[in-house]
Design a protein around this motif. Structure first.
Motif, short mmCIF file in Angstrom:
data_model
loop_
_atom_site.label_atom_id
_atom_site.label_comp_id
_atom_site.label_asym_id
_atom_site.label_seq_id
_atom_site.Cartn_x
_atom_site.Cartn_y
_atom_site.Cartn_z
N PRO A 1 11.94 12.75 7.06
CA PRO A 1 11.61 13.81 8.38
C PRO A 1 10.76 12.94 9.97
N SER A 2 9.65 11.64 9.31
CA SER A 2 9.51 10.53 10.42
C SER A 2 11.04 9.89 11.51
N GLN A 3 11.86 9.84 10.40
CA GLN A 3 12.96 9.58 11.33
C GLN A 3 13.72 10.35 12.60
N GLY A 4 13.94 12.33 11.88
CA GLY A 4 13.62 12.92 13.16
C GLY A 4 14.79 13.52 12.77
N ASN A 5 14.77 14.04 11.25
CA ASN A 5 15.93 15.26 10.94
C ASN A 5 15.31 16.63 11.31
N THR A 6 16.24 17.48 11.12
CA THR A 6 16.01 18.94 11.08
C THR A 6 16.57 19.51 11.24
N THR A 7 17.41 19.38 10.63
CA THR A 7 18.18 19.76 9.46
C THR A 7 18.46 19.22 8.73
N GLY A 8 19.13 19.79 7.17
CA GLY A 8 19.93 18.66 5.83
C GLY A 8 18.43 19.89 5.14
N TRP A 9 18.85 18.67 3.68
CA TRP A 9 17.94 18.80 2.47
C TRP A 9 16.62 18.42 2.94
N ALA A 10 16.98 16.97 3.79
CA ALA A 10 15.67 16.08 3.61
C ALA A 10 14.84 17.17 4.95
N ASP B 1 0.70 -0.78 0.12
CA ASP B 1 -0.14 0.37 -0.20
C ASP B 1 0.98 1.32 0.43
N ARG B 2 2.22 1.03 0.07
CA ARG B 2 2.92 2.68 -0.54
C ARG B 2 4.20 2.47 -1.67
N HIS B 3 3.87 3.39 -1.86
CA HIS B 3 4.55 4.45 -2.98
C HIS B 3 3.94 3.38 -4.55
N PRO B 4 3.01 3.76 -4.66
CA PRO B 4 1.95 2.87 -5.80
C PRO B 4 3.03 3.28 -7.14
N GLU B 5 3.07 4.74 -7.52
CA GLU B 5 3.96 5.63 -8.63
C GLU B 5 5.16 4.77 -8.81
N LEU C 1 11.76 7.66 -12.73
CA LEU C 1 12.21 6.42 -11.30
C LEU C 1 13.36 6.73 -10.70
N LEU C 2 13.89 7.27 -10.77
CA LEU C 2 15.38 8.08 -10.57
C LEU C 2 14.27 8.97 -9.31
N LEU C 3 13.54 9.59 -9.84
CA LEU C 3 12.45 11.22 -9.45
C LEU C 3 11.73 10.61 -8.06
N TYR C 4 10.97 9.17 -7.87
CA TYR C 4 10.40 9.00 -7.35
C TYR C 4 11.37 7.84 -6.28
N ILE C 5 12.33 7.77 -6.45
CA ILE C 5 13.16 7.31 -5.55
C ILE C 5 13.79 8.25 -4.49
N LEU C 6 13.99 9.42 -5.49
CA LEU C 6 14.56 10.62 -4.35
C LEU C 6 13.45 11.44 -3.89
N ARG C 7 12.11 11.80 -4.43
CA ARG C 7 11.09 12.04 -3.48
C ARG C 7 10.56 11.12 -2.40
N ILE C 8 10.89 9.79 -2.41
CA ILE C 8 10.27 8.88 -1.27
C ILE C 8 11.31 8.94 -0.14
#
Length: 311
Positions: A194-203, A147-151, A181-188
């Protein structure tokens, strides 16, 4: 263009390559490191093991995607104990990836279970490496989820179908799907960080509406006479808080990033077009060709005309 689309347009060069490969167990294949490239492996059917050189083995199942943004060496095998063949990848590229205009590649290791893998590679321009990519780990594993990443799943299915059964137009469709495919991988990847707690950087920056608004403004119109105050208005913040927030997340002040992006865009135009220097200067916000040449040389170490002749 939005930031991520622009980044991919700048960093990727040449023709992306891919192959649809059937492996018959027992099998093992080493993929040597290829500097200046990024690679991916997608398991379409069956299962296998990813054997990174400096990490524990990772079991992959159907639908799993592995992305290697720096072309790191790695091994795929039906089992961690299987003897591995010599590298299939050398400094000039991967023999498998030249096969997508023909039938699928069949690598018969034995008579055991079949694993079907979609292998691919992108050639990158080292002079245009965007700081966004520098924050990526050497290996990204996106496990399959129903149910994730259908695109992403749809792009993989379309690409696999073209490689398995080439038809009229395949040579045009495959590179476009590889970029998708490359764009989808980077987008995901950046969306889920952020769900992993990153508060700085490009993510964090790409998930921060004010900073993203300013980045989109720069990428949408790099020639505009941007100031910190004008970018702050795009971000919906006052000048000082915006400047602090941008620098904290991006790693450089707003006008520093603006200049870097202008010169990166200019380098791409010099490589890919025959537009006169005054036209390129205007496209990146310089009314003076002399000022443009000075700024370009300060970043790239050579004059625009010399850069064009050498690239």
């Amino acid at each position: 263009m939005d930031v991520l689309s622009d980044v991919v347009a700048v960093i990727r060069t040449g023709r992306p390559r891919a192959a649809h490969v059937r492996w018959h167990a027992p099998w093992g294949q080493e993929f040597a490191s290829v500097p200046g490239s990024a690679g991916f492996q997608v398991v379409l059917r069956g299962s296998c093991w990813l054997l990174p050189p400096d990490a524990e083995p990772v079991q992959l199942g159907a639908g799993d995607v592995v992305f290697l943004p720096r072309g790191s060496g790695h091994t795929l095998a039906d089992s961690p104990e299987t003897l591995v063949a010599a590298p299939a990848c050398g400094p000039e590229g991967h023999e498998l990836y030249d096969s997508y205009a023909s039938d699928s590649v069949d690598r018969s290791g034995g008579s055991g279970p079949v694993t079907v893998v979609l292998c691919g590679a992108y050639q990158l321009d080292p002079s245009g490496t965007h700081p966004l990519l520098l924050t990526l780990p050497d290996l990204i594993h996106l496990p399959a989820h129903s149910d994730r990443h259908p695109e992403l799943r749809s792009a993989v299915e379309l690409l696999a179908a073209e490689l398995e059964n080439p038809r009229l137009g395949t040579d045009a469709v495959v590179p476009a799907l590889l970029d998708t495919l490359l764009l989808y991988i980077l987008r995901i990847w950046f969306t889920e960080q952020p769900s992993q707690g990153n508060t700085t950087g490009w993510a964090a920056a790409l998930n921060d509406p004010p900073v993203t608004a300013a980045l989109h403004a720069i990428h949408r119109d790099p020639a505009a006479p941007w100031s910190v105050a004008k970018l702050a208005t795009e971000a919906g913040l006052s000048r000082a808080p915006f400047a602090r927030r941008f620098a904290m997340l991006i790693g450089q002040p707003p006008l520093g990033y603006l200049t870097w992006w202008r010169m990166t865009t200019a380098a791409r135009l010099l490589r890919t077009s025959d537009a006169p220097l005054r036209s390129i200067a205007a496209q990146v916000g310089y009314t003076s060709e002399f000022a443009f040449a000075h700024a370009f040389k300060r970043m790239h170490g050579t004059a625009p005309g010399t850069y064009r002749r050498n690239n």
